[in-house]
Design a protein around this motif. Structure first.
Motif, PDB file in Angstrom:
ATOM      1  N   LEU A  46       0.864  -1.174   0.000  1.00 45.68           N
ATOM      2  CA  LEU A  46       0.000   0.000   0.000  1.00 45.68           C
ATOM      3  C   LEU A  46       0.908   1.233   0.000  1.00 45.68           C
ATOM      4  N   GLU A  47       1.296   1.629  -1.215  1.00 48.02           N
ATOM      5  CA  GLU A  47       2.277   2.698  -1.327  1.00 48.02           C
ATOM      6  C   GLU A  47       1.625   4.070  -1.427  1.00 48.02           C
ATOM      7  N   GLY A  48       2.367   5.052  -0.981  1.00 49.92           N
ATOM      8  CA  GLY A  48       1.885   6.430  -1.113  1.00 49.92           C
ATOM      9  C   GLY A  48       0.982   6.897   0.017  1.00 49.92           C
ATOM     10  N   VAL A  49       1.014   6.206   1.155  1.00 50.52           N
ATOM     11  CA  VAL A  49       0.216   6.701   2.277  1.00 50.52           C
ATOM     12  C   VAL A  49       0.925   7.930   2.867  1.00 50.52           C
ATOM     13  N   THR A  50       0.132   8.786   3.474  1.00 52.09           N
ATOM     14  CA  THR A  50       0.685   9.978   4.099  1.00 52.09           C
ATOM     15  C   THR A  50       0.564   9.856   5.606  1.00 52.09           C
ATOM     16  N   ILE A  51       1.706   9.958   6.275  1.00 54.78           N
ATOM     17  CA  ILE A  51       1.695   9.947   7.735  1.00 54.78           C
ATOM     18  C   ILE A  51       1.674  11.408   8.158  1.00 54.78           C
ATOM     19  N   LYS A  52       0.563  11.808   8.708  1.00 52.11           N
ATOM     20  CA  LYS A  52       0.453  13.206   9.125  1.00 52.11           C
ATOM     21  C   LYS A  52       0.792  13.320  10.604  1.00 52.11           C
ATOM     22  N   MET A  53       1.536  14.361  10.939  1.00 51.53           N
ATOM     23  CA  MET A  53       1.922  14.563  12.333  1.00 51.53           C
ATOM     24  C   MET A  53       1.579  15.968  12.789  1.00 51.53           C
ATOM     25  N   ASN A  54       1.276  16.061  14.053  1.00 47.90           N
ATOM     26  CA  ASN A  54       1.099  17.367  14.676  1.00 47.90           C
ATOM     27  C   ASN A  54       1.531  17.208  16.126  1.00 47.90           C
ATOM     28  N   ASN A  55       1.425  18.262  16.884  1.00 48.72           N
ATOM     29  CA  ASN A  55       1.804  18.181  18.285  1.00 48.72           C
ATOM     30  C   ASN A  55       0.860  19.055  19.100  1.00 48.72           C
ATOM     31  N   ARG A  56       0.356  18.451  20.135  1.00 53.73           N
ATOM     32  CA  ARG A  56      -0.580  19.151  21.007  1.00 53.73           C
ATOM     33  C   ARG A  56       0.003  20.461  21.508  1.00 53.73           C
ATOM     34  N   LYS A  57       1.320  20.459  21.751  1.00 53.86           N
ATOM     35  CA  LYS A  57       1.966  21.652  22.291  1.00 53.86           C
ATOM     36  C   LYS A  57       1.917  22.816  21.314  1.00 53.86           C
ATOM     37  N   ILE A  58       1.935  22.490  20.027  1.00 52.23           N
ATOM     38  CA  ILE A  58       1.840  23.548  19.028  1.00 52.23           C
ATOM     39  C   ILE A  58       0.441  24.154  19.050  1.00 52.23           C
ATOM     40  N   LEU A  59      -0.544  23.273  19.146  1.00 46.02           N
ATOM     41  CA  LEU A  59      -1.927  23.763  19.195  1.00 46.02           C
ATOM     42  C   LEU A  59      -2.143  24.604  20.446  1.00 46.02           C
ATOM     43  N   SER A  60      -1.601  24.131  21.579  1.00 42.03           N
ATOM     44  CA  SER A  60      -1.718  24.907  22.812  1.00 42.03           C
ATOM     45  C   SER A  60      -1.028  26.253  22.645  1.00 42.03           C
ATOM     46  N   GLY A  61       0.147  26.208  22.016  1.00 41.00           N
ATOM     47  CA  GLY A  61       0.915  27.433  21.797  1.00 41.00           C
ATOM     48  C   GLY A  61       0.146  28.441  20.964  1.00 41.00           C
ATOM     49  N   LEU A  64       4.942  31.373  16.896  1.00 43.73           N
ATOM     50  CA  LEU A  64       4.896  30.895  18.273  1.00 43.73           C
ATOM     51  C   LEU A  64       6.048  31.376  19.162  1.00 43.73           C
ATOM     52  N   ALA A  65       6.808  32.328  18.642  1.00 45.83           N
ATOM     53  CA  ALA A  65       8.000  32.793  19.374  1.00 45.83           C
ATOM     54  C   ALA A  65       7.717  33.146  20.825  1.00 45.83           C
ATOM     55  N   GLN A  66       6.528  33.639  21.119  1.00 48.33           N
ATOM     56  CA  GLN A  66       6.191  34.073  22.474  1.00 48.33           C
ATOM     57  C   GLN A  66       5.740  32.926  23.383  1.00 48.33           C
ATOM     58  N   SER A  67       5.550  31.757  22.809  1.00 46.19           N
ATOM     59  CA  SER A  67       5.015  30.657  23.621  1.00 46.19           C
ATOM     60  C   SER A  67       6.053  29.576  23.857  1.00 46.19           C
ATOM     61  N   ALA A  68       6.419  29.399  25.127  1.00 44.12           N
ATOM     62  CA  ALA A  68       7.404  28.374  25.479  1.00 44.12           C
ATOM     63  C   ALA A  68       6.894  26.989  25.108  1.00 44.12           C
ATOM     64  N   THR A  69       5.607  26.758  25.387  1.00 46.94           N
ATOM     65  CA  THR A  69       5.008  25.465  25.067  1.00 46.94           C
ATOM     66  C   THR A  69       5.057  25.213  23.564  1.00 46.94           C
ATOM     67  N   GLY A  70       4.658  26.225  22.818  1.00 46.82           N
ATOM     68  CA  GLY A  70       4.655  26.097  21.363  1.00 46.82           C
ATOM     69  C   GLY A  70       6.041  25.803  20.832  1.00 46.82           C
ATOM     70  N   MET A  71       7.048  26.502  21.357  1.00 48.95           N
ATOM     71  CA  MET A  71       8.409  26.292  20.884  1.00 48.95           C
ATOM     72  C   MET A  71       8.900  24.877  21.191  1.00 48.95           C
ATOM     73  N   GLN A  72       8.426  24.363  22.310  1.00 41.77           N
ATOM     74  CA  GLN A  72       8.814  22.991  22.657  1.00 41.77           C
ATOM     75  C   GLN A  72       8.212  22.001  21.655  1.00 41.77           C
ATOM     76  N   GLY A  73       6.986  22.265  21.284  1.00 42.72           N
ATOM     77  CA  GLY A  73       6.332  21.422  20.278  1.00 42.72           C
ATOM     78  C   GLY A  73       7.104  21.444  18.971  1.00 42.72           C
ATOM     79  N   ILE A  74       7.558  22.633  18.601  1.00 39.89           N
ATOM     80  CA  ILE A  74       8.330  22.768  17.368  1.00 39.89           C
ATOM     81  C   ILE A  74       9.627  21.969  17.452  1.00 39.89           C
ATOM     82  N   GLU A  75      10.275  22.077  18.613  1.00 35.10           N
ATOM     83  CA  GLU A  75      11.519  21.332  18.812  1.00 35.10           C
ATOM     84  C   GLU A  75      11.301  19.827  18.660  1.00 35.10           C
ATOM     85  N   GLU A  76      10.233  19.358  19.256  1.00 37.32           N
ATOM     86  CA  GLU A  76       9.943  17.929  19.188  1.00 37.32           C
ATOM     87  C   GLU A  76       9.723  17.473  17.748  1.00 37.32           C
TER      88      GLU A  76
END
Length: 461
Positions: free
Chosen positions: A176-191, A258-270
RNA sequence: GUGGUUGUAGCUCAGCUGGUUAGAGCACUGGUUUGUGGUACCAGGGGUCGCCGGUUCGAACCCGGUCUUCCACCCCA
């Protein structure tokens, strides 16, 4: 006709072919689970209601199948509740058990209950059916299988990296080729919510954002306004609506936002860590994509969020999902246990593969060689050959009833044909005398005479 | 939970504005062929039209309810 039997809606019977195909998918998934170091567990099909209720939100509670108590349950129920016909209050009084709704909550219960016997970090996989009392529609059933792999007791981001690889490995093996694995992070949404000053409206905000591909920018804006998110705040997140480009490019846009949000920046790092690792390791056939609108299962996910969508052109909801929950077992009293896991939706994967005709013939092939039964002495001769074939790993069988007329001969041939058995062996007095078999290739319509060992060799090749 | 949709032979479906014994294709059974399926020809079996109730002289067809199918919403795998 009047009393035609049936099965409950949203459930299915599986024919031999369907079971073979499903087993093929399950075995492929299981093999990869093992390769990645996961160990299997199984839990009961039903749990105490108290274990399940309240763990999936209000909607989830409604979708849990409750099991009626045994005995004279109404007599024990509160008379006032009964008189008022208050279903909500009555339910816990007449039902103390419920069918498993997913595999994650029972797993959390398992971990807490057996914490002294488990070696942490604990990597487990589980392939079992779950039940949901919602309305069936395409790819949506009331009884279906989940194939879950989770790690509990480690906060390492390498786990997330491995899960991306695991998804890639399974779907690649399945063809089953061509599937898309989508990712996000709760911390980004919180940020994001934090930056726009709508932290208290996080859920409403993300639920609306999640619908972007469905109702468009305008629809999302409308819904956010309706939920009480100020227009000025929405303007601030407008860049999200048109976010595109590579994983890294999207991350850099988010970084500004998200520069102002520590949580958001952590999500980005992850996310950045995972993206970098995957870029270096490479993926076989899947692609990893950042999707800030992804917000499923937000009720309990605290870090990574995964969702896998079928290849383009196939109309199907997600075929897998997962995420990290920092406090997986907290609800059952075991604190500080981070867990991360993913799930494969077997039934949907099956539907997609069927639509794309990806099941290999070997996966559904049953008996390879069928022997016509000409009578007792011929059957005895045939059984010797069949025994040899089976020992050599070739599925072979004899028609149980003997030929008594030409009609019977036809019947046996038709039987082999309908079962889609590729080879039919005819062994009568002539073959017994010569110590040979007449082997008919049902696909080509040709037949050749050969010895048993020659036939076995044919399958070894 | 909300809205819509579907239900006629084992399967896929036809059946005109309600009018006598409800049709087709495929599948099935038997025969043309007493060591050969899949292709051809002939014959045959099989349906109280999802269920319950109502309207009508008369209902597969109209109305109500119920179950079922599928779709969208909600939510989710």
């Amino acid at each position: 006709m009047a009393q035609k039997p049936s099965i409950p809606k949203g459930t299915r019977d599986f024919s031999p072919t369907e079971v073979a195909k499903r087993s093929y998918v399950i075995n492929t998934i299981r093999t990869q689970f093992k390769h990645f170091g996961f160990q299997p567990i199984e839990t009961p099909s039903f749990e105490n209601s108290s274990t399940l209720m309240g763990k999936y939100g209000e909607e989830g509670d409604r979708l849990i199948f409750k099991i009626l108590n045994s005995g004279d349950y109404l007599r024990k129920a509160d008379k006032n509740i009964l008189a008022n016909a208050d279903s909500g209050a009555l339910t816990p009084q007449i039902s103390e058990k419920a069918l498993r709704y997913d595999l994650t909550v029972p797993f959390a219960r398992y971990v807490v209950q057996h914490q002294n016997d488990i070696v942490f970090p604990f990597k487990r996989y589980q392939i079992q059916p779950v039940w949901r009392a919602d309305r069936p529609q395409k790819g949506r059933f009331r009884e279906f299988y989940q194939c879950d792999a989770d790690v509990v007791g480690s906060a390492s981001l390498w786990q997330e990296v491995e899960f991306v690889q695991l998804y890639d490995a399974v779907f690649s093996r399945l063809g089953l080729e061509g599937v898309t694995i989508k990712m996000n992070n709760r911390k980004i949404l919180s940020g994001i919510a934090e930056v726009i000053g709508a932290s208290d409206l996080l859920i409403d905000f993300t639920v609306a954002l999640d619908k972007l591909d469905k109702i468009g920018e305008e629809g999302v804006t409308q819904e956010m306004l309706a939920k009480g998110i100020p227009a000025a705040a929405i303007d601030k997140v407008k860049p999200l609506f048109t976010l595109s480009g590579s994983f890294g490019q999207q991350l850099s846009v988010l970084k500004d936002l998200l520069a102002q949000s520590a949580t958001g920046m952590q999500g980005i790092e992850e996310l950045s860590f995972i993206d970098t690792a995957i870029s270096e390791l490479g993926l076989e056939t899947a692609s990893l994509q950042l999707d800030v609108t992804l917000a499923r299962g937000l009720n309990y996910y605290t870090g990574a969020i995964f969702e896998v969508s079928a290849p383009e052109g196939v109309a199907m909801g997600s075929i897998g999902g997962g995420g990290r929950y920092d406090d997986l077992t907290g609800i059952f009293g075991l604190k500080d246990m981070s867990g991360v896991g993913i799930s494969f939706g077997l039934d949907r994967i099956y539907l997609v593969m069927d639509e794309l005709e990806l099941f290999p013939e070997e996966a559904i092939q049953g008996t390879q060689v069928f022997f016509v039964n000409f009578g007792d002495s011929e059957a005895a001769y045939a059984m010797k050959a069949i025994t040899a074939l089976r020992k050599a790993g070739v599925a072979a069988e004899l028609y149980p009833d003997a030929v008594t007329s030409n009609k019977q001969m036809k019947k046996q041939m038709t039987y082999a044909h309908k079962r889609d058995i590729p080879f039919v062996v005819l062994a009568g007095s002539q073959e017994i005398q010569d110590q040979t078999l007449t082997v008919k290739d049902m696909r080509l319509g040709e037949q050749h005479t050969m010895t048993v060992s020659a036939l076995i060799k044919k399958f070894r090749a």
